[in-house]
Design a protein around this motif. Structure first.
Motif, PDB file in Angstrom:
ATOM      1  N   ASN A   1      80.546 -54.762  10.741  1.00 63.53           N
ATOM      2  CA  ASN A   1      80.086 -53.487  10.217  1.00 63.53           C
ATOM      3  C   ASN A   1      78.705 -53.319  10.258  1.00 63.53           C
ATOM      4  OD1 ASN A   1      82.728 -53.016   9.108  1.00 63.53           O
ATOM      5  ND2 ASN A   1      82.347 -54.499   7.400  1.00 63.53           N
ATOM      6  N   PHE A   2      77.928 -54.051  11.286  1.00 63.97           N
ATOM      7  CA  PHE A   2      76.626 -53.722  11.628  1.00 63.97           C
ATOM      8  C   PHE A   2      76.421 -53.650  12.884  1.00 63.97           C
ATOM      9  CE2 PHE A   2      76.214 -56.328   7.746  1.00 63.97           C
ATOM     10  CZ  PHE A   2      75.220 -55.785   7.079  1.00 63.97           C
ATOM     11  N   GLU A   3      75.669 -52.699  13.358  1.00 58.31           N
ATOM     12  CA  GLU A   3      75.186 -52.439  14.564  1.00 58.31           C
ATOM     13  C   GLU A   3      73.796 -52.418  14.980  1.00 58.31           C
ATOM     14  OE1 GLU A   3      74.969 -48.558  17.655  1.00 58.31           O
ATOM     15  OE2 GLU A   3      76.901 -48.904  16.215  1.00 58.31           O
ATOM     16  N   ASP A   4      73.129 -53.374  15.700  1.00 59.91           N
ATOM     17  CA  ASP A   4      71.791 -53.459  15.968  1.00 59.91           C
ATOM     18  C   ASP A   4      71.172 -52.684  17.050  1.00 59.91           C
ATOM     19  OD1 ASP A   4      71.472 -55.212  13.790  1.00 59.91           O
ATOM     20  OD2 ASP A   4      71.889 -56.883  14.839  1.00 59.91           O
ATOM     21  N   GLN A   5      69.954 -52.335  17.265  1.00 62.29           N
ATOM     22  CA  GLN A   5      69.429 -51.765  18.408  1.00 62.29           C
ATOM     23  C   GLN A   5      67.996 -52.199  18.617  1.00 62.29           C
ATOM     24  OE1 GLN A   5      68.671 -47.604  17.691  1.00 62.29           O
ATOM     25  NE2 GLN A   5      69.066 -46.996  19.866  1.00 62.29           N
ATOM     26  N   LEU A   6      67.872 -52.674  19.899  1.00 63.77           N
ATOM     27  CA  LEU A   6      66.476 -52.990  20.286  1.00 63.77           C
ATOM     28  C   LEU A   6      65.707 -52.119  21.190  1.00 63.77           C
ATOM     29  CD1 LEU A   6      64.050 -55.025  20.699  1.00 63.77           C
ATOM     30  CD2 LEU A   6      65.364 -55.901  22.764  1.00 63.77           C
ATOM     31  N   GLN A   7      64.699 -51.295  20.848  1.00 60.48           N
ATOM     32  CA  GLN A   7      64.032 -50.543  21.841  1.00 60.48           C
ATOM     33  C   GLN A   7      62.422 -51.126  22.034  1.00 60.48           C
ATOM     34  OE1 GLN A   7      64.244 -46.971  19.420  1.00 60.48           O
ATOM     35  NE2 GLN A   7      65.470 -45.948  21.084  1.00 60.48           N
ATOM     36  N   VAL A   8      62.202 -50.901  23.339  1.00 57.32           N
ATOM     37  CA  VAL A   8      60.861 -51.073  23.732  1.00 57.32           C
ATOM     38  C   VAL A   8      60.135 -49.868  24.050  1.00 57.32           C
ATOM     39  CG1 VAL A   8      59.241 -52.405  25.432  1.00 57.32           C
ATOM     40  CG2 VAL A   8      61.515 -53.572  24.641  1.00 57.32           C
ATOM     41  N   LEU A   9      59.262 -49.522  23.378  1.00 59.43           N
ATOM     42  CA  LEU A   9      58.670 -48.120  23.406  1.00 59.43           C
ATOM     43  C   LEU A   9      57.201 -48.170  24.027  1.00 59.43           C
ATOM     44  CD1 LEU A   9      59.940 -47.822  20.496  1.00 59.43           C
ATOM     45  CD2 LEU A   9      60.282 -45.704  21.392  1.00 59.43           C
ATOM     46  N   VAL A  10      56.689 -47.369  24.965  1.00 62.36           N
ATOM     47  CA  VAL A  10      55.450 -47.237  25.556  1.00 62.36           C
ATOM     48  C   VAL A  10      54.669 -46.136  25.097  1.00 62.36           C
ATOM     49  CG1 VAL A  10      54.051 -47.360  27.655  1.00 62.36           C
ATOM     50  CG2 VAL A  10      56.299 -48.839  27.386  1.00 62.36           C
ATOM     51  N   SER A  11      53.506 -46.259  24.811  1.00 59.39           N
ATOM     52  CA  SER A  11      52.623 -45.079  24.558  1.00 59.39           C
ATOM     53  C   SER A  11      51.641 -44.972  25.541  1.00 59.39           C
ATOM     54  CB  SER A  11      52.012 -44.996  23.082  1.00 59.39           C
ATOM     55  OG  SER A  11      51.101 -43.985  22.835  1.00 59.39           O
ATOM     56  N   THR A  12      51.269 -43.759  26.138  1.00 59.24           N
ATOM     57  CA  THR A  12      50.063 -43.501  26.901  1.00 59.24           C
ATOM     58  C   THR A  12      48.768 -42.711  26.435  1.00 59.24           C
ATOM     59  OG1 THR A  12      51.161 -41.425  27.842  1.00 59.24           O
ATOM     60  CG2 THR A  12      51.626 -43.415  29.042  1.00 59.24           C
ATOM     61  N   ASP A  13      48.949 -42.376  24.966  1.00 55.55           N
ATOM     62  CA  ASP A  13      48.044 -41.852  24.099  1.00 55.55           C
ATOM     63  C   ASP A  13      47.559 -42.587  23.071  1.00 55.55           C
ATOM     64  OD1 ASP A  13      50.196 -41.380  22.605  1.00 55.55           O
ATOM     65  OD2 ASP A  13      50.293 -39.117  22.633  1.00 55.55           O
ATOM     66  N   CYS A  14      47.450 -43.879  23.285  1.00 58.38           N
ATOM     67  CA  CYS A  14      46.771 -44.536  22.247  1.00 58.38           C
ATOM     68  C   CYS A  14      47.616 -44.553  20.847  1.00 58.38           C
ATOM     69  CB  CYS A  14      45.459 -44.333  21.849  1.00 58.38           C
ATOM     70  SG  CYS A  14      44.311 -44.470  23.028  1.00 58.38           S
ATOM     71  N   GLY A  15      49.011 -44.476  20.972  1.00 56.86           N
ATOM     72  CA  GLY A  15      49.895 -44.738  19.893  1.00 56.86           C
ATOM     73  C   GLY A  15      50.327 -43.458  19.349  1.00 56.86           C
ATOM     74  N   ARG A  16      49.739 -42.280  19.379  1.00 57.59           N
ATOM     75  CA  ARG A  16      50.213 -41.103  18.870  1.00 57.59           C
ATOM     76  C   ARG A  16      51.710 -40.689  19.203  1.00 57.59           C
ATOM     77  NH1 ARG A  16      44.938 -40.390  20.203  1.00 57.59           N
ATOM     78  NH2 ARG A  16      44.797 -39.150  21.923  1.00 57.59           N
TER      79      ARG A  16
END
Length: 75
Positions: A53-68
């Motif tokens: 009954n649990f679903e996990d998700q891993l994401q690796v995100l990249v910002s090119t505008d200083c985290g905006r």
């Protein structure tokens, strides 16, 4: 200024024991100045265990505008 982390340094989270649905955990690095580089890389390991009954998700995100914005999902 640059920081080099050795192979013996890491960060981890034990999400398996978290029973609260919808919880998010974030790791945010300091700004990385890659201006003078022609290429860069990041490595990570993932350990995963199924749980009913649990679903996990891993994401690796990249910002090119200083985290905006984080429009680049690289994993």
């Amino acid at each position: 200024m640059s920081t080099v982390l050795g192979e013996d340094q890491s960060i981890g989270i034990n999400a398996f024991d978290n029973t609260e649905v919808g919880t998010q955990n974030w790791l945010v690095s300091p700004k990385l100045d890659l201006f003078d580089l022609t290429e860069a890389s990041m490595t990570f390991d993932v350990s995963y265990a199924n749980r009913l009954n649990f679903e996990d998700q891993l994401q690796v995100l990249v910002s090119t505008d200083c985290g905006r914005n984080f429009e680049n999902i690289v994993f």
